[in-house]
Write an enzyme that holds these catalytic residues in place. Structure first.
Site, PDB file in Angstrom:
ATOM      1  N   LYS A  20       0.825  -1.331   0.138  1.00 44.31           N
ATOM      2  CA  LYS A  20      -0.006   0.071  -0.106  1.00 44.31           C
ATOM      3  C   LYS A  20       0.905   1.475  -0.092  1.00 44.31           C
ATOM      4  CE  LYS A  20      -3.788  -2.434   2.511  1.00 44.31           C
ATOM      5  NZ  LYS A  20      -4.671  -2.520   3.540  1.00 44.31           N
ATOM      6  N   TYR A  60     -12.202  -2.764  -3.177  1.00 45.64           N
ATOM      7  CA  TYR A  60     -12.692  -2.937  -1.843  1.00 45.64           C
ATOM      8  C   TYR A  60     -14.149  -3.083  -1.720  1.00 45.64           C
ATOM      9  CZ  TYR A  60      -8.183  -2.732   0.260  1.00 45.64           C
ATOM     10  OH  TYR A  60      -6.746  -2.793   0.827  1.00 45.64           O
ATOM     11  N   PHE A  68     -15.497   3.705   7.414  1.00 43.10           N
ATOM     12  CA  PHE A  68     -14.167   3.730   7.067  1.00 43.10           C
ATOM     13  C   PHE A  68     -13.839   3.777   5.642  1.00 43.10           C
ATOM     14  CE2 PHE A  68     -13.987  -0.663   8.283  1.00 43.10           C
ATOM     15  CZ  PHE A  68     -13.461  -1.254   7.152  1.00 43.10           C
ATOM     16  N   ARG A  96      -1.473 -14.892   3.875  1.00 45.85           N
ATOM     17  CA  ARG A  96      -2.224 -14.053   5.036  1.00 45.85           C
ATOM     18  C   ARG A  96      -1.430 -14.183   6.394  1.00 45.85           C
ATOM     19  NH1 ARG A  96      -6.911 -10.601   3.963  1.00 45.85           N
ATOM     20  NH2 ARG A  96      -7.938 -11.750   5.988  1.00 45.85           N
ATOM     21  N   ARG A 113       3.043  -6.967   9.218  1.00 47.30           N
ATOM     22  CA  ARG A 113       2.193  -6.077   9.786  1.00 47.30           C
ATOM     23  C   ARG A 113       2.767  -5.991  11.393  1.00 47.30           C
ATOM     24  NH1 ARG A 113      -3.662  -7.437   7.384  1.00 47.30           N
ATOM     25  NH2 ARG A 113      -3.783  -6.115   5.666  1.00 47.30           N
ATOM     26  N   ASN A 123      -1.900  -0.277   7.168  1.00 46.57           N
ATOM     27  CA  ASN A 123      -0.929  -1.518   7.635  1.00 46.57           C
ATOM     28  C   ASN A 123      -0.349  -2.219   6.561  1.00 46.57           C
ATOM     29  OD1 ASN A 123      -3.342  -2.145   6.152  1.00 46.57           O
ATOM     30  ND2 ASN A 123      -4.345  -3.225   7.474  1.00 46.57           N
ATOM     31  N   HIS A 126      -1.832  -5.543   1.263  1.00 48.04           N
ATOM     32  CA  HIS A 126      -2.765  -6.370   1.099  1.00 48.04           C
ATOM     33  C   HIS A 126      -2.658  -7.715   0.755  1.00 48.04           C
ATOM     34  CE1 HIS A 126      -6.801  -7.441  -0.622  1.00 48.04           C
ATOM     35  NE2 HIS A 126      -6.242  -7.957  -1.694  1.00 48.04           N
ATOM     36  N   GLU A 137      -8.773 -10.566  -8.149  1.00 48.01           N
ATOM     37  CA  GLU A 137      -8.035  -9.674  -7.831  1.00 48.01           C
ATOM     38  C   GLU A 137      -6.813  -9.372  -8.838  1.00 48.01           C
ATOM     39  OE1 GLU A 137      -7.147  -9.549  -3.561  1.00 48.01           O
ATOM     40  OE2 GLU A 137      -9.186  -9.271  -3.265  1.00 48.01           O
TER      41      GLU A 137
HETATM   42  P1  IDP Z   1      -7.575  -7.348   5.567  1.00 49.83           P
HETATM   43  O1  IDP Z   1      -6.511  -6.315   4.812  1.00 49.83           O
HETATM   44  O2  IDP Z   1      -6.896  -7.805   6.561  1.00 49.83           O
HETATM   45  O3  IDP Z   1      -7.795  -8.462   4.845  1.00 49.83           O
HETATM   46  P2  IDP Z   1     -10.169  -6.409   5.579  1.00 49.83           P
HETATM   47  O4  IDP Z   1     -11.066  -6.507   6.703  1.00 49.83           O
HETATM   48  O5  IDP Z   1     -10.375  -6.885   4.356  1.00 49.83           O
HETATM   49  O6  IDP Z   1      -8.666  -6.650   6.131  1.00 49.83           O
HETATM   50  O7  IDP Z   1     -10.107  -4.648   5.364  1.00 49.83           O
HETATM   51  C1  IDP Z   1      -9.468  -4.149   4.258  1.00 49.83           C
HETATM   52  C2  IDP Z   1      -8.616  -2.915   4.875  1.00 49.83           C
HETATM   53  O8  IDP Z   1      -9.285  -1.849   5.054  1.00 49.83           O
HETATM   54  C3  IDP Z   1      -7.609  -3.235   5.872  1.00 49.83           C
HETATM   55  O9  IDP Z   1      -6.271  -3.786   5.570  1.00 49.83           O
HETATM   56  C4  IDP Z   1      -7.413  -1.671   6.326  1.00 49.83           C
HETATM   57  O10 IDP Z   1      -6.331  -1.123   5.595  1.00 49.83           O
HETATM   58  C5  IDP Z   1      -8.675  -1.260   6.054  1.00 49.83           C
HETATM   59  N1  IDP Z   1      -9.591  -1.312   7.198  1.00 49.83           N
HETATM   60  C6  IDP Z   1     -10.209  -2.367   7.841  1.00 49.83           C
HETATM   61  N2  IDP Z   1     -10.809  -2.027   8.821  1.00 49.83           N
HETATM   62  C7  IDP Z   1     -10.612  -0.691   9.101  1.00 49.83           C
HETATM   63  C8  IDP Z   1     -10.895  -0.004  10.413  1.00 49.83           C
HETATM   64  O11 IDP Z   1     -11.664  -0.234  11.350  1.00 49.83           O
HETATM   65  N3  IDP Z   1     -10.542   1.424  10.114  1.00 49.83           N
HETATM   66  C9  IDP Z   1      -9.689   1.832   9.289  1.00 49.83           C
HETATM   67  N4  IDP Z   1      -9.253   1.187   8.167  1.00 49.83           N
HETATM   68  C10 IDP Z   1      -9.832  -0.196   8.026  1.00 49.83           C
HETATM   69 MG    MG Z   2      -9.261  -8.138   3.209  1.00 49.43          MG
END
Ligand code: IDP
Ligand code: MG
Length: 160
Positions: A20, A60, A68, A96, A113, A123, A126, A137
């Protein structure tokens, strides 16, 4: 006719990994790529790319009702990302694990992370959450001709 099974020549599971904008800005590109390389997966696609708004929204789309979501789209489109396709047996789940939990404060030390980030909204990386999404994707982020079929020289030393 004799058939020899050569695992390194078979098409295996694929995942979409993306560094990212914070990972790029913080100079973590080499460090992150290195973890997947050292594990032994095969890179089949790689590019530095400024993500358009519509692509971020499509990528997304499952999260578009979350509060968010607008911030997430702003984050992903805020600077260049590194798009990657990786291939290997079990690569989706393994990637993952290498990436760690969504919230970096809950991610185990030793994960990307867990070692390199502190906030969910920054974070650094992805990874696809299923083989189906891996395919979806990769097709979304790469054009035809941008992916590379090849056999790493180390393949017979990784796969028996
Ligand atoms: P992942 O990246 O671990 O699969 P997902 O739940 O798919 O997590 O969420 C996608 C991305 O959205 C996360 O990596 C993060 O950058 C962002 N995200 C998820 N939850 C939150 C939140 O509660 N606040 C801010 N950003 C969030
Ligand atoms: Mg995800």
């Amino acid at each position: 006719k004799r058939r020899i099974f050569l695992p390194h020549l078979q098409k295996m599971e694929e995942t979409y990994i993306m560094i990212k904008p914070d990972g790029v800005q913080r100079g973590l590109v080499g460090e992150i790529i290195s973890r997947f390389e050292k594990k032994g997966f095969k890179m089949t696609g790689l590019k530095l790319f400024k993500c358009p708004q519509e692509l971020a929204e499509e990528h997304y789309k499952d999260l578009n009702s979350k509060p968010f979501f607008p911030k997430l789209i702003g984050y992903i489109t805020s600077g260049p990302v590194v798009c990657m396709a990786w291939e290997g047996d079990g690569v989706v789940a393994s990637a993952r694990k290498l990436i760690g939990a969504t919230n970096p404060l809950q991610a185990e030390p030793g994960t990307i992370r867990g070692d390199l980030a502190v906030q969910t909204g920054r974070n650094v990386v992805h990874g696809s959450d299923s083989p189906e999404n891996g395919k979806r994707e990769i097709a979304l982020w790469f054009k035809e001709g941008e992916l590379c079929e090849w056999t790493p020289a180390q393949a017979p030393w990784l796969l028996e």
